[in-house]
Design a protein around this motif. Structure first.
Motif, PDB file in Angstrom:
ATOM      1  N   LYS A 124       0.830  -1.206   0.000  1.00 53.34           N
ATOM      2  CA  LYS A 124       0.000   0.000   0.000  1.00 53.34           C
ATOM      3  C   LYS A 124       0.868   1.260   0.000  1.00 53.34           C
ATOM      4  CE  LYS A 124      -4.116  -1.854   2.219  1.00 53.34           C
ATOM      5  NZ  LYS A 124      -5.007  -1.748   3.382  1.00 53.34           N
ATOM      6  N   ARG A 125       1.988   1.207   0.713  1.00 55.06           N
ATOM      7  CA  ARG A 125       2.881   2.369   0.704  1.00 55.06           C
ATOM      8  C   ARG A 125       3.462   2.562  -0.689  1.00 55.06           C
ATOM      9  NH1 ARG A 125       8.689   3.721   3.369  1.00 55.06           N
ATOM     10  NH2 ARG A 125       8.672   5.923   2.816  1.00 55.06           N
ATOM     11  N   SER A 126       3.814   1.481  -1.360  1.00 54.68           N
ATOM     12  CA  SER A 126       4.352   1.581  -2.723  1.00 54.68           C
ATOM     13  C   SER A 126       3.345   2.248  -3.652  1.00 54.68           C
ATOM     14  CB  SER A 126       4.722   0.199  -3.260  1.00 54.68           C
ATOM     15  OG  SER A 126       5.718  -0.379  -2.476  1.00 54.68           O
ATOM     16  N   VAL A 127       2.093   1.869  -3.540  1.00 53.88           N
ATOM     17  CA  VAL A 127       1.030   2.478  -4.346  1.00 53.88           C
ATOM     18  C   VAL A 127       0.902   3.960  -3.999  1.00 53.88           C
ATOM     19  CG1 VAL A 127      -1.460   2.467  -4.806  1.00 53.88           C
ATOM     20  CG2 VAL A 127      -0.201   0.301  -4.648  1.00 53.88           C
ATOM     21  N   PHE A 128       0.956   4.277  -2.720  1.00 55.69           N
ATOM     22  CA  PHE A 128       0.892   5.656  -2.244  1.00 55.69           C
ATOM     23  C   PHE A 128       2.038   6.483  -2.844  1.00 55.69           C
ATOM     24  CE2 PHE A 128       1.988   8.722   1.240  1.00 55.69           C
ATOM     25  CZ  PHE A 128       0.848   9.509   1.172  1.00 55.69           C
ATOM     26  N   LEU A 129       3.255   5.934  -2.843  1.00 56.93           N
ATOM     27  CA  LEU A 129       4.407   6.638  -3.398  1.00 56.93           C
ATOM     28  C   LEU A 129       4.226   6.911  -4.889  1.00 56.93           C
ATOM     29  CD1 LEU A 129       7.298   4.698  -1.616  1.00 56.93           C
ATOM     30  CD2 LEU A 129       6.478   7.005  -1.094  1.00 56.93           C
ATOM     31  N   LEU A 130       3.732   5.919  -5.624  1.00 56.89           N
ATOM     32  CA  LEU A 130       3.497   6.098  -7.062  1.00 56.89           C
ATOM     33  C   LEU A 130       2.431   7.153  -7.322  1.00 56.89           C
ATOM     34  CD1 LEU A 130       3.675   2.397  -8.287  1.00 56.89           C
ATOM     35  CD2 LEU A 130       5.321   4.233  -8.739  1.00 56.89           C
ATOM     36  N   GLU A 131       1.377   7.126  -6.526  1.00 61.01           N
ATOM     37  CA  GLU A 131       0.305   8.116  -6.684  1.00 61.01           C
ATOM     38  C   GLU A 131       0.823   9.523  -6.420  1.00 61.01           C
ATOM     39  OE1 GLU A 131      -4.087   9.327  -6.347  1.00 61.01           O
ATOM     40  OE2 GLU A 131      -3.346   7.331  -6.801  1.00 61.01           O
ATOM     41  N   LEU A 132       1.632   9.679  -5.385  1.00 57.41           N
ATOM     42  CA  LEU A 132       2.205  10.999  -5.111  1.00 57.41           C
ATOM     43  C   LEU A 132       3.081  11.463  -6.271  1.00 57.41           C
ATOM     44  CD1 LEU A 132       3.209  10.845  -1.335  1.00 57.41           C
ATOM     45  CD2 LEU A 132       1.461  12.298  -2.372  1.00 57.41           C
ATOM     46  N   LYS A 133       3.914  10.574  -6.805  1.00 59.41           N
ATOM     47  CA  LYS A 133       4.767  10.935  -7.943  1.00 59.41           C
ATOM     48  C   LYS A 133       3.929  11.398  -9.131  1.00 59.41           C
ATOM     49  CE  LYS A 133       9.052   8.392  -7.427  1.00 59.41           C
ATOM     50  NZ  LYS A 133       9.947   7.399  -8.022  1.00 59.41           N
ATOM     51  N   GLU A 134       2.825  10.700  -9.388  1.00 63.42           N
ATOM     52  CA  GLU A 134       1.946  11.079 -10.493  1.00 63.42           C
ATOM     53  C   GLU A 134       1.327  12.452 -10.261  1.00 63.42           C
ATOM     54  OE1 GLU A 134      -0.915   7.988 -11.269  1.00 63.42           O
ATOM     55  OE2 GLU A 134       0.668   6.483 -11.494  1.00 63.42           O
ATOM     56  N   ARG A 135       0.899  12.705  -9.040  1.00 62.47           N
ATOM     57  CA  ARG A 135       0.309  14.011  -8.728  1.00 62.47           C
ATOM     58  C   ARG A 135       1.351  15.114  -8.853  1.00 62.47           C
ATOM     59  NH1 ARG A 135      -4.346  13.432  -4.248  1.00 62.47           N
ATOM     60  NH2 ARG A 135      -5.316  11.571  -5.084  1.00 62.47           N
ATOM     61  N   TYR A 136       2.542  14.866  -8.362  1.00 63.43           N
ATOM     62  CA  TYR A 136       3.615  15.852  -8.496  1.00 63.43           C
ATOM     63  C   TYR A 136       3.895  16.140  -9.965  1.00 63.43           C
ATOM     64  CZ  TYR A 136       4.919  14.960  -3.547  1.00 63.43           C
ATOM     65  OH  TYR A 136       4.939  14.829  -2.189  1.00 63.43           O
ATOM     66  N   LYS A 180       1.473  18.323 -11.806  1.00 62.49           N
ATOM     67  CA  LYS A 180       1.546  19.746 -11.443  1.00 62.49           C
ATOM     68  C   LYS A 180       2.906  20.360 -11.759  1.00 62.49           C
ATOM     69  CE  LYS A 180      -2.600  19.945  -9.824  1.00 62.49           C
ATOM     70  NZ  LYS A 180      -3.620  20.730 -10.495  1.00 62.49           N
ATOM     71  N   GLY A 181       3.791  19.581 -12.414  1.00 65.97           N
ATOM     72  CA  GLY A 181       5.101  20.100 -12.784  1.00 65.97           C
ATOM     73  C   GLY A 181       6.059  20.242 -11.621  1.00 65.97           C
ATOM     74  N   PHE A 182       5.839  19.482 -10.567  1.00 65.98           N
ATOM     75  CA  PHE A 182       6.683  19.538  -9.368  1.00 65.98           C
ATOM     76  C   PHE A 182       7.732  18.437  -9.450  1.00 65.98           C
ATOM     77  CE2 PHE A 182       7.426  18.409  -4.840  1.00 65.98           C
ATOM     78  CZ  PHE A 182       7.849  19.640  -4.375  1.00 65.98           C
ATOM     79  N   ASP A 183       8.996  18.814  -9.408  1.00 65.53           N
ATOM     80  CA  ASP A 183      10.090  17.855  -9.530  1.00 65.53           C
ATOM     81  C   ASP A 183      10.460  17.279  -8.173  1.00 65.53           C
ATOM     82  OD1 ASP A 183      10.408  18.143 -12.309  1.00 65.53           O
ATOM     83  OD2 ASP A 183      11.590  19.966 -12.006  1.00 65.53           O
ATOM     84  N   ARG A 192       6.611  21.273   0.718  1.00 67.53           N
ATOM     85  CA  ARG A 192       7.031  22.119  -0.413  1.00 67.53           C
ATOM     86  C   ARG A 192       6.002  22.056  -1.537  1.00 67.53           C
ATOM     87  NH1 ARG A 192      12.465  20.223   0.554  1.00 67.53           N
ATOM     88  NH2 ARG A 192      12.366  18.907  -1.279  1.00 67.53           N
ATOM     89  N   PHE A 193       5.478  20.859  -1.798  1.00 68.10           N
ATOM     90  CA  PHE A 193       4.459  20.719  -2.837  1.00 68.10           C
ATOM     91  C   PHE A 193       3.202  21.508  -2.470  1.00 68.10           C
ATOM     92  CE2 PHE A 193       0.716  18.452  -4.538  1.00 68.10           C
ATOM     93  CZ  PHE A 193       0.931  18.703  -5.878  1.00 68.10           C
TER      94      PHE A 193
END
Length: 152
Positions: free
Chosen positions: A41-53, A56-59, A74-75
Motif C-alpha cells: 500500500k505504501r508503494s502504491v501511495f508513493l506512485l500516486e504521489l509521484k503522479e500528482r507531483y 503539477k510540474g513539481f520535480d 514544499r508541494f
C-alpha cells in the motif's frame, strides 16, 4: 526553537536532527511509513504521489522518496489545487502527524499506539514543538464543502 538553534553548536544540532528523524521510528519523516508501514500500500501511495507531483510540474529529487514530510510541504506551498491539497493534508499528513505525536497507531508498530515520548523529552528535542505547531497549522486547512475529508 530559534533561540535553541542559535545557542547550539552545529554538530550538536546535526546529532539531534539525526537522532530524531533518522533513528527514532516514531519520528520518521515519511508519511507513507506511518500510514501503511513497509507494505504494498505504501508503494502504491508513493506512485500516486509521484503522479500528482508530475501532473503539477513539481520535480522530486531522485534521492528522495515522494512521501517525505518536507517534500509534501514544499508541494503544498506551490500547488494551486485546493482539493488535492486538502486530500493530502486530511488523508495523509494529519493522520501521519497524529502517529508521530504518539496519538495513534503507526502501521510500522505492533503496539496499540505509537510510543509516547517521555514528558521531559521536549527539553532535549526541539523538533517536537515544531511538529506540534505544524499539526495545528494543518488542522486549520479546510476540508471539502460537506466538511468531510477527501479520499486519497
Amino acid at each position: 526553537f530559534r533561540t535553541f538553534v542559535e545557542a547550539t553548536p552545529l554538530g550538536r544540532l546535526e546529532e539531534i536532527y539525526s537522532g530524531t528523524f533518522d533513528l527514532d521510528a516514531a519520528y520518521h519523516p515519511y508519511v507513507g511509513y506511518h500510514l501503511f508501514g513497509e507494505s504494498y500500500k505504501r508503494s502504491v501511495f508513493l506512485l500516486e504521489l509521484k503522479e500528482r507531483y508530475r501532473a503539477k510540474g513539481f520535480d522530486v529529487p531522485e534521492n528522495e522518496l515522494p512521501d517525505h514530510l518536507a517534500l509534501l510541504l514544499r508541494f503544498l506551498a506551490i500547488t494551486d489545487d485546493v482539493t488535492m491539497a486538502g486530500e493530502i493534508i486530511h488523508e495523509g499528513l494529519l493522520p501521519a502527524m497524529e502517529r508521530m505525536m504518539g496519538k495513534a497507531k503507526s502501521a510500522g508498530y505492533d503496539e496499540v499506539e505509537t510510543p509516547e515520548p517521555p514528558h521531559n523529552r521536549r527539553q532535549y528535542n526541539p523538533y517536537r514543538g515544531i511538529l506540534e505547531a505544524l499539526e495545528l497549522v494543518l488542522q486549520g486547512f479546510p476540508t471539502n464543502d460537506e466538511g468531510q475529508s477527501l479520499s486519497l
